[in-house]
Design a protein around this motif. Structure first.
Motif, PDB file in Angstrom:
ATOM      1  N   GLY A  13      33.891  45.092  32.472  1.00 40.66           N
ATOM      2  CA  GLY A  13      33.611  44.339  33.698  1.00 40.66           C
ATOM      3  C   GLY A  13      34.719  44.575  34.726  1.00 40.66           C
ATOM      4  O   GLY A  13      35.816  45.016  34.381  1.00 40.66           O
ATOM      5  N   GLY A  14      34.419  44.327  35.955  1.00 39.10           N
ATOM      6  CA  GLY A  14      35.429  44.378  37.010  1.00 39.10           C
ATOM      7  C   GLY A  14      35.956  45.761  37.343  1.00 39.10           C
ATOM      8  O   GLY A  14      37.066  45.914  37.845  1.00 39.10           O
ATOM      9  N   VAL A  15      35.174  46.798  37.062  1.00 42.71           N
ATOM     10  CA  VAL A  15      35.655  48.163  37.322  1.00 42.71           C
ATOM     11  C   VAL A  15      35.110  48.753  38.626  1.00 42.71           C
ATOM     12  O   VAL A  15      35.447  49.866  39.002  1.00 42.71           O
ATOM     13  CB  VAL A  15      35.321  49.126  36.154  1.00 42.71           C
ATOM     14  N   THR A  18      29.333  47.016  40.730  1.00 46.50           N
ATOM     15  CA  THR A  18      28.533  46.389  41.772  1.00 46.50           C
ATOM     16  C   THR A  18      28.946  46.899  43.154  1.00 46.50           C
ATOM     17  O   THR A  18      28.104  47.242  43.984  1.00 46.50           O
ATOM     18  CB  THR A  18      28.689  44.854  41.682  1.00 46.50           C
ATOM     19  N   THR A  19      30.255  46.981  43.383  1.00 46.95           N
ATOM     20  CA  THR A  19      30.772  47.483  44.660  1.00 46.95           C
ATOM     21  C   THR A  19      30.250  48.893  44.925  1.00 46.95           C
ATOM     22  O   THR A  19      29.828  49.205  46.038  1.00 46.95           O
ATOM     23  CB  THR A  19      32.320  47.505  44.602  1.00 46.95           C
ATOM     24  N   SER A  20      30.264  49.729  43.895  1.00 50.31           N
ATOM     25  CA  SER A  20      29.818  51.116  44.079  1.00 50.31           C
ATOM     26  C   SER A  20      28.312  51.187  44.273  1.00 50.31           C
ATOM     27  O   SER A  20      27.835  51.977  45.092  1.00 50.31           O
ATOM     28  CB  SER A  20      30.245  51.976  42.884  1.00 50.31           C
ATOM     29  N   ILE A 213      38.032  56.335  44.910  1.00 49.71           N
ATOM     30  CA  ILE A 213      37.977  55.116  45.721  1.00 49.71           C
ATOM     31  C   ILE A 213      39.325  54.395  45.626  1.00 49.71           C
ATOM     32  O   ILE A 213      39.755  54.014  44.534  1.00 49.71           O
ATOM     33  CB  ILE A 213      36.848  54.167  45.244  1.00 49.71           C
ATOM     34  N   PRO A 214      40.030  54.218  46.732  1.00 49.44           N
ATOM     35  CA  PRO A 214      41.335  53.556  46.671  1.00 49.44           C
ATOM     36  C   PRO A 214      41.190  52.041  46.509  1.00 49.44           C
ATOM     37  O   PRO A 214      40.124  51.490  46.793  1.00 49.44           O
ATOM     38  CB  PRO A 214      41.927  53.861  48.056  1.00 49.44           C
ATOM     39  N   ARG A 215      42.242  51.405  46.056  1.00 45.59           N
ATOM     40  CA  ARG A 215      42.273  49.940  46.111  1.00 45.59           C
ATOM     41  C   ARG A 215      42.410  49.576  47.585  1.00 45.59           C
ATOM     42  O   ARG A 215      43.296  50.066  48.272  1.00 45.59           O
ATOM     43  CB  ARG A 215      43.470  49.424  45.295  1.00 45.59           C
TER      44      ARG A 215
HETATM   45  P1  ADP Z   1      31.890  45.188  38.251  1.00 41.66           P
HETATM   46  O1  ADP Z   1      30.542  45.160  38.892  1.00 41.66           O
HETATM   47  O2  ADP Z   1      32.163  46.440  37.486  1.00 41.66           O
HETATM   48  O3  ADP Z   1      32.151  43.973  37.424  1.00 41.66           O
HETATM   49  P2  ADP Z   1      32.904  44.739  40.941  1.00 41.66           P
HETATM   50  O4  ADP Z   1      32.342  45.815  41.771  1.00 41.66           O
HETATM   51  O5  ADP Z   1      32.248  43.398  41.025  1.00 41.66           O
HETATM   52  O6  ADP Z   1      32.989  45.197  39.425  1.00 41.66           O
HETATM   53  O7  ADP Z   1      34.450  44.629  41.294  1.00 41.66           O
HETATM   54  C1  ADP Z   1      35.283  43.640  40.683  1.00 41.66           C
HETATM   55  C2  ADP Z   1      36.188  42.997  41.741  1.00 41.66           C
HETATM   56  O8  ADP Z   1      37.054  43.981  42.291  1.00 41.66           O
HETATM   57  C3  ADP Z   1      35.406  42.430  42.905  1.00 41.66           C
HETATM   58  O9  ADP Z   1      36.062  41.267  43.353  1.00 41.66           O
HETATM   59  C4  ADP Z   1      35.474  43.523  43.963  1.00 41.66           C
HETATM   60  O10 ADP Z   1      35.367  43.008  45.279  1.00 41.66           O
HETATM   61  C5  ADP Z   1      36.846  44.106  43.687  1.00 41.66           C
HETATM   62  N1  ADP Z   1      36.919  45.548  44.031  1.00 41.66           N
HETATM   63  C6  ADP Z   1      36.060  46.518  43.629  1.00 41.66           C
HETATM   64  N2  ADP Z   1      36.447  47.729  44.069  1.00 41.66           N
HETATM   65  C7  ADP Z   1      37.595  47.522  44.777  1.00 41.66           C
HETATM   66  C8  ADP Z   1      38.513  48.385  45.485  1.00 41.66           C
HETATM   67  N3  ADP Z   1      38.316  49.692  45.554  1.00 41.66           N
HETATM   68  N4  ADP Z   1      39.583  47.809  46.089  1.00 41.66           N
HETATM   69  C9  ADP Z   1      39.792  46.480  46.015  1.00 41.66           C
HETATM   70  N5  ADP Z   1      38.984  45.614  45.352  1.00 41.66           N
HETATM   71  C10 ADP Z   1      37.899  46.125  44.739  1.00 41.66           C
END
Ligand code: ADP
Ligand code: MG
Length: 254
Positions: A13-15, A18-20, A213-215
């Motif tokens: 989780g948290g990788v 969803t964002t991608s 993808i950068p932080r």
């Molecule tokens: P997953 O779906 O794999 O659990 P998310 O896409 O929800 O992961 O991302 C987990 C957290 O990290 C979210 O709060 C999201 O906004 C944040 N996040 C994701 N990608 C980045 C990034 N490149 N830089 C900063 N924060 C990010």
């Protein structure tokens, strides 16, 4: 053009799954290709991340699968080229609901096989687990996008999961998926970020995407405004990177 179905998966989780999924879907739709984003996660973060309020009792993919609503009642049009099939908490009941159904691994594949003629791309977001829901996503897809967070334990489990995937595909008689690894939350200041990328390249070489993808804080702010980073902060480093990802995915030979 033939529809490409891309499943975004990683059992961690948290990788950045969803964002991608959100930014890939929005980004491709900005190229005026027709995209369906499928929120196949009970957490429904893709749905809320694009500004849809799940408290409004909207129809979701679980309702569709269980026959409570129709396709037309479920798919929402977000913009001219982007549709979404919302997810919701009740989706977590799916594995129980279909446990004795012999076709339970093919539920999503069947659903999308009727839909794919209407889209250029279908992007599926899945939960952080390896269960019936995630297996349905994998089996339905032509390609797998695996976001890998640039941190110490990133590679743990990935090899195992890939073996499982390949077994699943073989077992179901499906052709093996094309896999793309995407390094996310990369921090140029840390050596671990570089190491993760190097390790990935060592093991998976050409399957590792060139885009990284950068932080970036704008990426994490965007869902709070119900937007992708591409529309929320188009000039940010995060938006730039996701635009690169879209370009790389669109231009690759499949
Ligand atoms: P997953 O779906 O794999 O659990 P998310 O896409 O929800 O992961 O991302 C987990 C957290 O990290 C979210 O709060 C999201 O906004 C944040 N996040 C994701 N990608 C980045 C990034 N490149 N830089 C900063 N924060 C990010
Ligand atoms: Mg998620």
């Amino acid at each position: 053009m033939k529809c490409r179905i891309i499943d975004v998966a990683n059992q961690k989780g948290g990788v950045g799954k969803t964002t991608s999924a959100i930014n890939l879907a929005v980004g491709i739709s900005l190229w005026e290709k027709k995209v369906l984003l499928v929120d196949f996660d009970p957490q429904g973060n893709t749905t809320t991340g694009l500004g849809i309020d799940k408290r409004e009792n909207i129809n979701n993919i679980y309702g569709l699968i269980t026959g409570k609503c129709s396709l037309d009642q479920t798919i929402l049009h977000l913009s001219e080229h982007l549709d979404i099939m919302p997810g919701g908490e009740d989706l977590s009941a799916l594995p129980m609901e279909v446990y004795d159904d012999k076709d339970r691994l093919f539920i999503l594949k069947k659903l999308l096989s009727e839909l794919r003629q209407h889209y250029d791309f279908i992007i599926i977001d899945t939960p952080p687990s390896l269960n019936l829901i995630t297996l349905n996503g994998i089996i339905a897809a032509d390609e797998l996008l695996i976001p890998v967070q640039a941190e110490f334990y990133a590679l743990e489990g990935i090899t195992q999961v890939l073996k499982t995937l390949k077994k699943v595909k073989r077992y179901t008689g499906e052709s093996i998926l094309k896999t793309h690894f995407l390094v996310t939350m990369y921090d140029v200041r840390t050596s671990i970020s570089k190491q993760v990328r190097q390790e990935l390249e060592k093991h998976f070489s050409s399957e590792v995407l060139k885009t990284v993808i950068p932080r970036n804080v704008r990426i994490s702010e965007a869902p709070g405004f119900g937007e992708s980073v591409l529309t929320y902060a188009p000039l940010s480093k995060g938006a730039y990177a996701y635009k690169e990802l879209v370009k790389e995915i669109m231009e690759m030979k499949i």
